[in-house]
Design a protein around this motif. Structure first.
Motif, mmCIF file in Angstrom:
data_model
loop_
_atom_site.group_PDB
_atom_site.id
_atom_site.type_symbol
_atom_site.label_atom_id
_atom_site.label_comp_id
_atom_site.label_asym_id
_atom_site.label_seq_id
_atom_site.Cartn_x
_atom_site.Cartn_y
_atom_site.Cartn_z
ATOM 1 N N ASN A 98 -26.467 6.952 -23.061
ATOM 2 C CA ASN A 98 -27.182 6.839 -24.865
ATOM 3 C C ASN A 98 -26.531 5.989 -24.702
ATOM 4 O OD1 ASN A 98 -27.053 7.365 -27.170
ATOM 5 N ND2 ASN A 98 -26.036 8.597 -27.449
ATOM 6 N N LEU A 99 -26.692 4.423 -24.608
ATOM 7 C CA LEU A 99 -26.939 3.529 -25.037
ATOM 8 C C LEU A 99 -27.401 3.018 -26.475
ATOM 9 C CD1 LEU A 99 -29.939 2.130 -22.794
ATOM 10 C CD2 LEU A 99 -27.336 2.484 -22.420
ATOM 11 N N ASP A 100 -26.710 4.115 -26.941
ATOM 12 C CA ASP A 100 -26.725 3.572 -28.850
ATOM 13 C C ASP A 100 -27.760 2.427 -29.368
ATOM 14 O OD1 ASP A 100 -25.497 3.728 -31.539
ATOM 15 O OD2 ASP A 100 -24.918 1.654 -30.970
ATOM 16 N N HIS A 101 -27.555 2.032 -29.854
ATOM 17 C CA HIS A 101 -29.034 0.565 -30.291
ATOM 18 C C HIS A 101 -28.782 -0.347 -29.693
ATOM 19 C CE1 HIS A 101 -28.478 3.237 -33.892
ATOM 20 N NE2 HIS A 101 -28.259 2.889 -34.639
ATOM 21 N N GLY A 102 -28.733 -0.101 -28.468
ATOM 22 C CA GLY A 102 -28.786 -1.269 -27.018
ATOM 23 C C GLY A 102 -27.716 -1.556 -25.840
ATOM 24 N N THR A 103 -26.921 -1.460 -26.372
ATOM 25 C CA THR A 103 -25.260 -1.806 -25.220
ATOM 26 C C THR A 103 -25.983 -1.792 -23.853
ATOM 27 O OG1 THR A 103 -24.453 -1.420 -26.989
ATOM 28 C CG2 THR A 103 -23.062 -1.697 -24.789
ATOM 29 N N ASP A 104 -26.143 -2.662 -22.914
ATOM 30 C CA ASP A 104 -26.041 -2.122 -21.791
ATOM 31 C C ASP A 104 -27.524 -2.328 -21.222
ATOM 32 O OD1 ASP A 104 -23.469 -2.325 -20.629
ATOM 33 O OD2 ASP A 104 -23.210 -0.458 -21.828
ATOM 34 N N LEU A 105 -28.511 -2.183 -22.739
ATOM 35 C CA LEU A 105 -29.753 -2.345 -22.300
ATOM 36 C C LEU A 105 -29.987 -4.217 -23.108
ATOM 37 C CD1 LEU A 105 -32.773 -1.436 -21.283
ATOM 38 C CD2 LEU A 105 -32.955 -0.122 -23.347
ATOM 39 N N ARG A 106 -30.305 -4.881 -22.098
ATOM 40 C CA ARG A 106 -30.242 -6.284 -22.232
ATOM 41 C C ARG A 106 -31.710 -6.551 -22.535
ATOM 42 N NH1 ARG A 106 -28.042 -11.275 -22.191
ATOM 43 N NH2 ARG A 106 -29.843 -13.484 -21.685
ATOM 44 N N THR A 107 -32.399 -7.082 -24.703
ATOM 45 C CA THR A 107 -34.077 -7.114 -24.357
ATOM 46 C C THR A 107 -34.327 -8.111 -25.321
ATOM 47 O OG1 THR A 107 -33.438 -4.474 -24.958
ATOM 48 C CG2 THR A 107 -35.910 -5.630 -25.980
#
Length: 676
Positions: A98-107
């Motif tokens: 669960n990446l919350d609002h984007g942590t650990d998914l670089r966009t």
């Protein structure tokens, strides 16, 4: 990385805190708009792992997206959700996180990092509401910490949205739908001297099915000048986005079960927010006998006023528990790289000048200050990789990345002010065997990291109790290994299968009553992903993806080793039809599996299955009419679930309960668009 149980913590805890997808020798980006027969590009011979890919404009345009962030679900295994209505950054789920609002998914969008560091609401805040889907001409995705050019937030994956320099034709469209949906878009890219001037303006409104509508209003604009081609060129882009909304936050299931609340009711009617984003960016690329050079630079100004209330009247039975998290920042970044032969070197620089805070509020009126901070966060990185084909059947990609980050925090509590810095070296290695019989085998290993909130790196004292607190590690290491296979042995079918393991030295824990993160226990995730793209004929494409993951804390604890909120299984099936005379259409079935909500797995969420679709008719060469439908089966499911304590007005004590945000009920949108 994330334990997303909403937990009660002392105030100190609340304050803790892509360049080319392929390594080919040729210049692969930026690219002009390309019309292709297939909607997913072949990666044989160019990709470095089984979980890297390029989704073209044709495939993106076939997707029915309720909100712009859902465009990213073209990435196999990715779920994009929402826990607070429109306007707020989405929730992301990938590879057991669960990446919350984007942590650990670089966009990134056009090379600009969307993730925001040391954000008031949560580390890595990724607000994609400024994205205009019609301008996205490709989506590049890579999963795992195996790429030297990807840095902070990229351990689970990295996504890059590329905007087109030119449009084949101008676009004008008007959309109307249920629940107050209205949208208008105008875009074109006429010639301007030796180049092209692309412009787009979007106006949008949506209420959703909620009893008190979201009243989400946004105005969005893009202006870009570009000149040159894929080998040599330059572009300059300005973007502007403004939005305001009323939040429909998660609600307690007990109140819905006993009739005190309806599924689409809200508890605190004053929750919501206002967001602003303005950016100026530029890119330059050139190819010569000396190699290929690319440079991009950007300045982004973000401003957010966010009001939330997750626990209702738990802390303050009279005034309620609403809190405000304002955040305003200017982010400056420069990225440059040069490739010659099998070698590539690059440097990356970013500076964030941040002002944020945490306040107690009542109906958006401030009544108490918890803390205020001015943060300057600066990072610099250098990377090198070498892509060598040793034999016709064997190639390697070896890389090294070195990052330096510096935090400077000026707090209203002098003892929590200070400076901190950290360095990290991240080696990567990929071994690729093939292709043989249109098949490749991949072995990947590498390290990456995510940064923690700067305030957690300098904190000394709990701002409410005055008790001493421990600081967090500024940069947290991630280590991953993966084996995968990709094949196109069957005509028209692209398939990839992979097994992976990813370890984090410290999991990030989401703290619901403040909406921030804190450093937690070390974790491990392992899983399998199977992705398929099939084009049996000229009028049909089919995407079928499934992913399973196992997520556990690595240390022993009497409370359990499950990671709350960690996604265990997802699947999607997407069908697109075109070239059927004047008719075209698409359908997407998405399965979002159940998750543990507490460490001992004693409370679990339910699964969510949704079906979206569209049907369209071409009224002429330039005019078309489309009808989109969302949640066509009208399933009464949850977009997200949490388990924590709260207290509603009139309840004598705190109650542990599942809190959920409902999926939107069945709705339809009609869009008339014309090319010019």
């Amino acid at each position: 990385m994330h334990d997303y149980r909403l937990v009660r913590r002392p105030l100190s805890a609340l304050l803790l805190g892509a360049s080319a997808l392929v390594h080919a020798d040729e210049a692969a980006e930026p690219v002009p708009q390309v019309v292709v027969a297939a909607s997913r590009l072949s990666q044989l011979g160019v990709a470095d792992s089984a979980n890297a890919g390029v989704v073209t404009q044709q495939q993106l345009a076939a997707r029915s997206v309720y909100r712009p962030g859902e465009l990213l679900e073209a990435t196999p295994g990715l779920i994009v959700s929402q826990h607070s209505g429109e306007g707020k950054a989405n929730q992301f789920y990938l590879r057991g996180f669960n990446l919350d609002h984007g942590t650990d998914l670089r966009t990134t969008v056009d090379g600009m990092l969307v993730n925001q560091r040391s954000h008031a609401h949560g580390q890595g805040w990724t607000d994609l509401n400024f994205l205009i889907p019609e301008l996205a001409n490709r989506l590049e995705y890579r999963k795992g910490p195996y790429y030297a050019d990807e840095g902070d937030f990229a351990a689970a994956g990295a996504l890059a949205v590329r905007y087109a320099d030119t449009l084949p034709e101008g676009i004008t469209s008007v959309g109307l739908g249920q629940n107050g949906y209205r949208r208008a878009l105008l875009a074109d890219s006429p010639k301007a001297g030796q180049g092209n001037l692309l412009y787009a303006i979007e106006a949008f409104h949506n209420d959703g099915p909620f009893t008190r509508g979201d009243d989400f209003n946004k105005l969005n604009g893009v202006l870009r000048f570009s000149q040159g081609d894929a080998a040599n060129g330059v572009n300059l882009t300005a973007m502007a986005y403004r939005a305001a909304w009323r939040a429909s936050d998660q609600i307690p299931r007990r109140a819905v079960d006993d009739g005190r609340l309806g599924r689409f009711d809200t508890v605190d009617a004053s929750d919501g927010g206002v967001a602003r984003r303005y950016s100026l960016s530029g890119g330059w690329h050139a190819a010569s006998d000396a190699g290929v050079t690319k440079v991009n630079a950007s300045v982004v100004a973000n401003r957010l006023a966010l009001y939330s209330n997750f626990t209702y009247f738990l802390d303050d039975p009279v005034n309620g528990d609403q809190f405000s998290q304002p955040d305003r920042r200017v982010t400056s970044a420069v990225n440059a790289e040069h490739r010659w032969g099998s070698h590539r070197i690059g440097v990356q620089f970013q500076n964030d000048n941040i002002h944020n805070g945490l306040y107690d509020t009542v109906a958006r009126r401030r009544r108490a200050t918890t803390r205020e901070d001015h943060i300057v966060e600066t990072s610099a990185a250098a990377f090198y990789d070498n892509s060598t084909r040793w034999t016709p059947m064997l190639r390697t990609v070896a890389g090294m990345r070195v990052d330096h980050v510096r935090f400077d925090v000026d707090s209203i509590l002098p003892e929590n002010s200070g400076r901190a810095s950290a360095d990290r070296a991240s080696p990567t290695l990929s071994l690729i065997v093939g292709p043989w019989n249109q098949t490749e085998l991949y072995l990947n290993a590498g390290t990456g990291f995510h940064s923690n909130d700067a305030r957690g790196a300098t904190i000394r004292t709990d701002p409410k109790s005055g008790a001493p607190v421990e600081r967090v590690t500024p940069l947290v290491r991630a280590t991953g290994v993966e084996i995968g296979v990709r094949t196109e042995a069957l005509a028209g079918l692209q398939s990839s299968l992979s097994l992976y393991q990813l370890d984090f030295d410290s999991e990030l824990v989401f703290v619901g009553d403040a909406g921030t993160t804190e450093a937690g226990r070390p974790s491990r995730r392992s899983g399998v992903e199977f992705s398929n793209y099939y084009k049996p004929n000229a009028f049909m494409t089919l995407d079928a993806d499934v992913a399973f993951a196992r997520a556990r804390f690595r240390d022993a604890d009497a409370g359990g080793r499950r990671i709350p909120g960690a996604v265990e299984g997802v699947a999607s099936l997407a069908l697109a039809l075109d070239n059927l005379g004047p008719w075209f259409g698409a359908a997407q079935l998405r399965y979002f599996g159940p998750r543990p909500l507490i460490e001992d797995n004693g409370v679990r969420s339910r699964s969510t299955t949704t079906l979206n679709g569209r049907i369209g008719y071409k009224l002429g060469r330039r005019l078309k009419l489309e009808l989109e439908g969302f949640n066509l089966a009208n399933r009464r499911s949850s977009a997200i679930d949490y388990f924590y304590e709260s207290r509603l007005q009139g309840e004598g004590e705190a109650v542990e309960d599942i809190h959920f945000h409902p999926t939107e009920s069945r709705s339809f949108r009609l869009t008339l668009s014309s090319a010019f």
